[in-house]
Scaffold this motif. Structure first.
Motif, PDB file in Angstrom:
ATOM      1  N   LYS A 189      57.675  37.548  77.579  1.00  0.00           N
ATOM      2  CA  LYS A 189      58.693  36.579  78.213  1.00  0.00           C
ATOM      3  C   LYS A 189      59.410  36.098  77.207  1.00  0.00           C
ATOM      4  N   VAL A 190      59.150  36.175  75.792  1.00  0.00           N
ATOM      5  CA  VAL A 190      59.774  35.244  74.943  1.00  0.00           C
ATOM      6  C   VAL A 190      60.339  36.497  73.615  1.00  0.00           C
ATOM      7  N   PHE A 235      53.186  32.681  71.781  1.00  0.00           N
ATOM      8  CA  PHE A 235      53.567  34.233  71.642  1.00  0.00           C
ATOM      9  C   PHE A 235      54.743  34.615  70.649  1.00  0.00           C
ATOM     10  N   ALA A 236      55.775  33.672  70.649  1.00  0.00           N
ATOM     11  CA  ALA A 236      56.963  33.996  69.936  1.00  0.00           C
ATOM     12  C   ALA A 236      56.580  33.693  68.125  1.00  0.00           C
ATOM     13  N   SER A 237      55.791  33.006  68.013  1.00  0.00           N
ATOM     14  CA  SER A 237      55.315  32.646  66.612  1.00  0.00           C
ATOM     15  C   SER A 237      54.024  33.135  66.026  1.00  0.00           C
ATOM     16  N   GLY A 247      47.125  26.863  83.169  1.00  0.00           N
ATOM     17  CA  GLY A 247      48.259  26.886  83.635  1.00  0.00           C
ATOM     18  C   GLY A 247      49.016  25.903  82.931  1.00  0.00           C
ATOM     19  N   ASP A 248      50.173  25.665  83.469  1.00  0.00           N
ATOM     20  CA  ASP A 248      51.142  24.363  82.897  1.00  0.00           C
ATOM     21  C   ASP A 248      50.544  23.264  82.958  1.00  0.00           C
ATOM     22  N   LYS A 302      54.113  34.208  77.603  1.00  0.00           N
ATOM     23  CA  LYS A 302      54.517  33.144  76.551  1.00  0.00           C
ATOM     24  C   LYS A 302      53.431  32.746  75.832  1.00  0.00           C
ATOM     25  N   TYR A 303      52.292  32.626  76.252  1.00  0.00           N
ATOM     26  CA  TYR A 303      51.202  31.957  75.518  1.00  0.00           C
ATOM     27  C   TYR A 303      49.858  32.640  75.614  1.00  0.00           C
TER      28      TYR A 303
END
Length: 454
Positions: A280-281, A352-354, A375-376, A337-338
């Protein structure tokens, strides 16, 4: 003086009094007070306090009233609602106040709903549920009975729980009723995953199989691993199945054909978890929409690109200690994302992006705390004695629920979280259904369920 004459005199005096300046009015009052006796002075004392009071909520513009109310805590506001009907009407109409109060409790807010009375009701419902969590009264338990040997594999989806057992069967249960929907003969199950038509099982016999619920027939048999298959995942859109094994490998299979497309190597321990998820990223290595495979062993998490390129190479290896002194627990959360995994040091969350570690949530006061859901807003954790809810904003444990002497498993597949949407914030509707399931020494399955609102 007669009543009629008195009223005429009072009207004349009132007209004259109103024509005076403020200074002259004060002098007149002073003179009248000096002429008053005890009865008049007592009357004046009793009525002055009431005359001096002003209902500021009634007098102020509504926008200014809302601004002042935002500085009060919700409990004080509820008390203020009892002052008068007018106060209750104004306070109840302050949408922002009640939405903020709900957010602070970890409640999801739908900004499109502007009905202020709705949000006051939501807050009252939220405060009740949070009190139930704090008082350890939010859950209830039940059991599923039907297997005749060890239950080792569990998978939950949309109100249905699948169980795989050493009695060479898999069963599909309706959690709300406790009834068995399907029961089919299989091999020994170490991992299960299902949808409406099929069941996929990983087995201690080193194979993966695909079964049809309606007939119980085995439609595919995936052979090639040389060790027990501990985890499976699949995606119908890609027509791909992935499996993690005790032979230290991950295999990628054609789901419909049953053929092995690739064997991913690099792990040096049992591969206890595989997760196939859409990214998602965006990063240098992947884009939103790409399919990603995560595989985990005792010490490492490996990230693989899955999609057009079946013969993929590992993008990244994540670990919490270079010398392998810290073990990862056999659970993995990945939402695109994570990445989150628990260890003896606490919970690790990677971006997950970096691929950077965003935070480490340490819980030194509780040994062997393991991850179930993340979760968030909330995380669901457990140890040998309790199920815990953590508020991730404060990293504090806000609730716990006692667990029975469940069946222990180093690989950890015989426990799972149920409904997950409430971990991103409760909303008054998602706090229902299954919270946690685990297999018991007597071959039953112990369920922890949300209790209905009081």
């Amino acid at each position: 003086m007669e009543r009629k004459d008195f009223e005429t005199w009072l009207d004349n005096i009132s007209v004259t009094f109103l024509s005076l300046t403020d200074l002259q009015k004060n002098e007149t009052l002073d003179h009248l007070i000096s002429l008053s006796g005890a009865v008049q002075l007592r009357h004046l004392s009793n009525n002055l306090e009431t005359l001096l009071k002003r209902d500021f909520l009634k007098l102020l513009p509504l926008e200014l009233s809302f601004y002042l109310l935002k500085w009060l805590d919700p409990q004080t506001l509820l008390t203020c609602c009892l002052v008068s009907k007018q106060w209750n009407k104004v306070i109840s109409a302050c949408t922002e106040v009640w939405q903020t109060a709900c957010k602070n409790l970890g409640w999801q807010i739908d900004d499109s709903v502007q009905d202020a009375l709705h949000w006051k009701k939501v807050y009252l419902k939220a405060i009740l549920r949070m009190k139930q969590l704090e008082d350890h009264e939010a859950f209830e338990t039940s059991s599923l009975i039907g297997h005749s040997a060890r239950v080792y594999a569990l998978y939950y989806k949309d109100g249905l729980l699948c169980t795989g057992s050493d009695d060479l069967s898999a069963k599909l249960w309706d959690v709300s009723t406790g009834q068995c929907v399907y029961g089919i003969q299989t091999h020994t199950c170490a991992a299960v995953k299902f949808d409406e038509q099929k069941l996929v099982t990983g087995s201690f016999d080193n194979t993966v199989a695909c079964w049809e619920w309606s007939s119980g027939a085995r439609t595919q048999h995936f052979r090639g691993h040389t060790g027990a298959v501990f985890s499976v995942d699949y995606n119908d859109e890609l027509d791909i199945l992935v499996s993690g094994s005790a032979d230290f490998t991950v295999k990628v299979w054609a789901l419909s054909a049953g053929t092995c497309l690739n064997t991913l190597t690099g792990h040096t321990e049992w591969v206890t978890k595989v997760v196939l998820q859409k990214c998602k990223v965006k990063s240098l290595l992947h884009s939103p929409g790409d399919y990603i495979l995560l595989s985990a062993d005792k010490y490492e998490i490996k990230i693989w690109p899955i999609g057009r390129e079946i013969n993929c190479k590992c993008l990244k290896t994540l670990s919490v200690s270079e010398d392998r002194s810290i073990c990862l627990q056999p659970r993995l959360h990945f939402d695109g994302k994570y990445i989150v995994c628990s260890s003896a040091l606490g919970l690790y969350q990677w971006d997950f992006a970096s691929y950077d570690i965003l935070r480490v949530i340490k819980t030194p006061e509780i040994a062997n705390l393991a991850l179930l859901g993340f979760g968030d807003i909330f995380a669901l954790l457990f140890d040998n004695r309790y199920l815990y809810i953590m508020d991730l904003r404060t990293e504090s444990l806000i609730s716990r629920w006692p667990l029975p002497e469940y069946r222990k498993s180093k690989r950890g597949s015989s426990f799972l979280a149920g409904e997950a949407s409430w971990l991103n914030g409760l909303d008054g509707h998602n706090d229902m259904g299954l919270v946690f399931a685990t297999s018991m020494p007597d071959h039953s399955i112990h369920l922890v369920l949300w209790k209905e609102h009081g």
